[in-house]
Motif scaffolding. Structure first.
Motif, PDB file in Angstrom:
ATOM      1  N   ALA A   2       0.726  -1.216  -0.179  1.00  0.00           N
ATOM      2  CA  ALA A   2       0.099  -0.143  -0.108  1.00  0.00           C
ATOM      3  C   ALA A   2       0.789   1.386  -0.055  1.00  0.00           C
ATOM      4  N   HIS A   3       0.393   2.318  -0.729  1.00  0.00           N
ATOM      5  CA  HIS A   3       1.188   3.725  -0.711  1.00  0.00           C
ATOM      6  C   HIS A   3       0.140   4.430  -0.395  1.00  0.00           C
ATOM      7  N   LEU A   4       0.079   5.155   0.740  1.00  0.00           N
ATOM      8  CA  LEU A   4      -0.772   6.028   1.253  1.00  0.00           C
ATOM      9  C   LEU A   4      -0.496   7.357   1.476  1.00  0.00           C
ATOM     10  N   PRO A   5      -1.007   8.323   1.138  1.00  0.00           N
ATOM     11  CA  PRO A   5      -0.765   9.829   1.392  1.00  0.00           C
ATOM     12  C   PRO A   5      -0.850  10.072   2.740  1.00  0.00           C
ATOM     13  N   ALA A   6      -0.358  11.333   3.174  1.00  0.00           N
ATOM     14  CA  ALA A   6      -0.298  11.628   4.621  1.00  0.00           C
ATOM     15  C   ALA A   6      -1.780  12.111   4.879  1.00  0.00           C
ATOM     16  N   THR A   7      -2.780  12.294   4.190  1.00  0.00           N
ATOM     17  CA  THR A   7      -4.089  12.705   4.362  1.00  0.00           C
ATOM     18  C   THR A   7      -4.876  11.971   3.821  1.00  0.00           C
ATOM     19  N   THR A   8      -6.246  11.888   3.860  1.00  0.00           N
ATOM     20  CA  THR A   8      -7.126  10.977   3.363  1.00  0.00           C
ATOM     21  C   THR A   8      -7.163  11.233   1.824  1.00  0.00           C
ATOM     22  N   PRO A   9      -6.994   9.928   1.182  1.00  0.00           N
ATOM     23  CA  PRO A   9      -6.934  10.321  -0.397  1.00  0.00           C
ATOM     24  C   PRO A   9      -8.170  10.707  -1.129  1.00  0.00           C
ATOM     25  N   MET A  11      -8.469   9.684  -4.024  1.00  0.00           N
ATOM     26  CA  MET A  11      -8.681   8.446  -4.992  1.00  0.00           C
ATOM     27  C   MET A  11      -7.797   7.479  -4.671  1.00  0.00           C
ATOM     28  N   VAL A  12      -8.389   6.087  -4.872  1.00  0.00           N
ATOM     29  CA  VAL A  12      -7.350   5.036  -4.770  1.00  0.00           C
ATOM     30  C   VAL A  12      -7.301   4.121  -5.962  1.00  0.00           C
ATOM     31  N   ILE A  13      -6.226   3.490  -6.462  1.00  0.00           N
ATOM     32  CA  ILE A  13      -6.099   2.759  -7.315  1.00  0.00           C
ATOM     33  C   ILE A  13      -5.524   1.336  -6.877  1.00  0.00           C
ATOM     34  N   ALA A  14      -6.302   0.446  -7.549  1.00  0.00           N
ATOM     35  CA  ALA A  14      -5.837  -0.979  -7.266  1.00  0.00           C
ATOM     36  C   ALA A  14      -5.024  -1.448  -8.678  1.00  0.00           C
ATOM     37  N   TRP A  15      -4.015  -1.647  -8.467  1.00  0.00           N
ATOM     38  CA  TRP A  15      -2.928  -2.023  -9.429  1.00  0.00           C
ATOM     39  C   TRP A  15      -2.824  -3.480  -9.984  1.00  0.00           C
ATOM     40  N   CYS A  16      -3.107  -4.101 -11.177  1.00  0.00           N
ATOM     41  CA  CYS A  16      -2.951  -5.263 -11.437  1.00  0.00           C
ATOM     42  C   CYS A  16      -1.551  -5.469 -12.208  1.00  0.00           C
ATOM     43  N   GLY A  66      -8.138 -16.507 -11.657  1.00  0.00           N
ATOM     44  CA  GLY A  66      -7.719 -16.211 -10.238  1.00  0.00           C
ATOM     45  C   GLY A  66      -7.258 -15.003 -10.137  1.00  0.00           C
ATOM     46  N   ALA A  67      -6.488 -14.398 -11.023  1.00  0.00           N
ATOM     47  CA  ALA A  67      -5.902 -12.967 -10.746  1.00  0.00           C
ATOM     48  C   ALA A  67      -7.160 -11.812 -10.654  1.00  0.00           C
ATOM     49  N   ALA A  68      -8.297 -12.034 -11.365  1.00  0.00           N
ATOM     50  CA  ALA A  68      -9.295 -11.208 -11.404  1.00  0.00           C
ATOM     51  C   ALA A  68     -10.198 -11.450  -9.997  1.00  0.00           C
ATOM     52  N   GLY A  69     -10.137 -12.801  -9.647  1.00  0.00           N
ATOM     53  CA  GLY A  69     -10.575 -12.596  -8.139  1.00  0.00           C
ATOM     54  C   GLY A  69      -9.801 -12.119  -7.207  1.00  0.00           C
ATOM     55  N   ASP A  70      -8.581 -12.318  -7.303  1.00  0.00           N
ATOM     56  CA  ASP A  70      -7.534 -11.328  -6.318  1.00  0.00           C
ATOM     57  C   ASP A  70      -7.709 -10.019  -6.412  1.00  0.00           C
ATOM     58  N   ALA A  71      -7.799  -9.416  -7.471  1.00  0.00           N
ATOM     59  CA  ALA A  71      -8.071  -7.908  -7.922  1.00  0.00           C
ATOM     60  C   ALA A  71      -9.349  -7.639  -7.298  1.00  0.00           C
ATOM     61  N   GLY A  72     -10.451  -8.432  -7.446  1.00  0.00           N
ATOM     62  CA  GLY A  72     -11.695  -8.082  -6.772  1.00  0.00           C
ATOM     63  C   GLY A  72     -11.669  -8.163  -5.428  1.00  0.00           C
ATOM     64  N   ALA A  73     -10.875  -8.936  -4.632  1.00  0.00           N
ATOM     65  CA  ALA A  73     -10.765  -8.977  -3.352  1.00  0.00           C
ATOM     66  C   ALA A  73     -10.141  -7.756  -2.792  1.00  0.00           C
ATOM     67  N   VAL A  74      -9.044  -7.175  -3.477  1.00  0.00           N
ATOM     68  CA  VAL A  74      -8.390  -5.844  -3.258  1.00  0.00           C
ATOM     69  C   VAL A  74      -9.320  -4.914  -3.120  1.00  0.00           C
ATOM     70  N   VAL A  75     -10.325  -4.888  -4.021  1.00  0.00           N
ATOM     71  CA  VAL A  75     -11.009  -3.707  -4.314  1.00  0.00           C
ATOM     72  C   VAL A  75     -12.006  -3.514  -3.186  1.00  0.00           C
ATOM     73  N   ASP A  76     -12.422  -5.023  -2.723  1.00  0.00           N
ATOM     74  CA  ASP A  76     -13.545  -5.191  -1.743  1.00  0.00           C
ATOM     75  C   ASP A  76     -12.613  -4.610  -0.434  1.00  0.00           C
ATOM     76  N   TRP A  77     -11.465  -4.850  -0.286  1.00  0.00           N
ATOM     77  CA  TRP A  77     -10.584  -4.544   1.018  1.00  0.00           C
ATOM     78  C   TRP A  77     -10.442  -2.980   1.129  1.00  0.00           C
ATOM     79  N   GLU A  80     -13.556  -1.058   2.555  1.00  0.00           N
ATOM     80  CA  GLU A  80     -13.566  -1.403   4.105  1.00  0.00           C
ATOM     81  C   GLU A  80     -12.521  -0.413   4.380  1.00  0.00           C
ATOM     82  N   GLN A  81     -11.130  -0.309   4.056  1.00  0.00           N
ATOM     83  CA  GLN A  81     -10.286   0.563   4.724  1.00  0.00           C
ATOM     84  C   GLN A  81     -10.332   1.881   4.358  1.00  0.00           C
ATOM     85  N   LEU A  82     -11.006   2.125   3.085  1.00  0.00           N
ATOM     86  CA  LEU A  82     -10.926   3.778   2.816  1.00  0.00           C
ATOM     87  C   LEU A  82     -12.520   4.060   2.363  1.00  0.00           C
ATOM     88  N   PRO A  83     -13.298   3.856   3.186  1.00  0.00           N
ATOM     89  CA  PRO A  83     -14.748   4.167   2.895  1.00  0.00           C
ATOM     90  C   PRO A  83     -15.123   5.715   2.355  1.00  0.00           C
TER      91      PRO A  83
END
Length: 243
Positions: A2-9, A11-16, A66-77, A80-83
């Protein structure tokens, strides 16, 4: 990672990431880019598919599904982390295939980075490059062709690949028109992706890593900063549209 800014982002990008040998070759490029984006208020999460990188499983277990399933799980996570933070899915090279699937399923904007033309064409290119490297007198100056070990039929670019992945690649196609942002060496012909927000051109220093076995020595910081700035401008527009 994860690469997170110091403040609330904003936008967030899930990189495949790319697949097979192109994944380790490009790690530094996308790590540097993600860090540049944090300074512009954009968060990134770079994943390794199951059967690749630091994720569990051997390379034979890697599949596009499987890669699509993993990426989808990342988007769900991330949700939850950055509502409330708008999300985007990005796919580099063969990572475009799982990224496009997730973007369509979740109705998320899609970024394509030097996407491979089709899975079938990429597979042909990989077989040609694999043969070229194995019989390279530059890479193996003290070996004659008859001294090289027999290569298993499922071995490709140094990875044991499953039959399912090769079948999936033969049918895999991503239409550039699905992408909100396309990052590549040259723009597609006018009208090829009418829904696209824009094209971002890469310098040779950032584009030349594809199709190579060895990782580039360096990626110029100023070129990465320019790409990050261009992405930031377009992402700002996407955030306003989402609001």
């Amino acid at each position: 990672m994860a690469h997170l800014p110091a403040t609330t982002p904003r936008m967030v990008i899930a990189w495949c990431p790319p697949m097979l040998h192109e994944q380790p070759t490009s790690v530094r490029l996308f790590s540097l880019l993600a860090e540049e984006l944090t300074g512009r208020g954009v968060a990134s999460l770079r994943l390794d598919y199951r059967g690749s990188g630091d994720s569990p499983g051997d390379s034979e277990s890697l599949t596009l599904a499987g890669a699509a399933g993993d990426a989808g799980a990342v988007v769900d996570w991330l949700a939850e982390q950055l509502p409330g933070v708008p999300a985007m899915v990005a796919g580099a090279r063969a990572g475009a295939f799982p990224a496009a699937v997730v973007a369509q399923r979740r109705s998320l904007p899609l970024l394509l980075w030097q996407p491979v033309p089709t899975g079938a064409q990429w597979l042909r290119e990989l077989h040609a490059l694999d043969a070229q490297e194995r019989f390279s007198t530059h890479r193996f100056p003290f070996l004659s062709p008859d001294e090289l070990a027999e290569v298993p039929s499922d071995c490709l670019m140094g990875f044991r690949t499953g039959a399912r992945l090769r079948r999936e690649l033969m049918d895999a196609v991503v239409t550039p028109g699905l992408a909100a942002i396309l990052v590549d060496e040259e723009p597609s012909p006018p009208g090829e992706h009418p829904g696209s927000m824009g094209f971002i051109a890469l310098t040779q220093a950032l584009a030349s890593w594809t199709g190579k076995v060895d990782a580039p020595g360096r990626f110029p910081n100023r070129d990465i900063a320019r790409i990050a700035e261009s992405l930031s401008d377009r992402l700002h527009w996407l955030v306003r549209e989402a609001a």
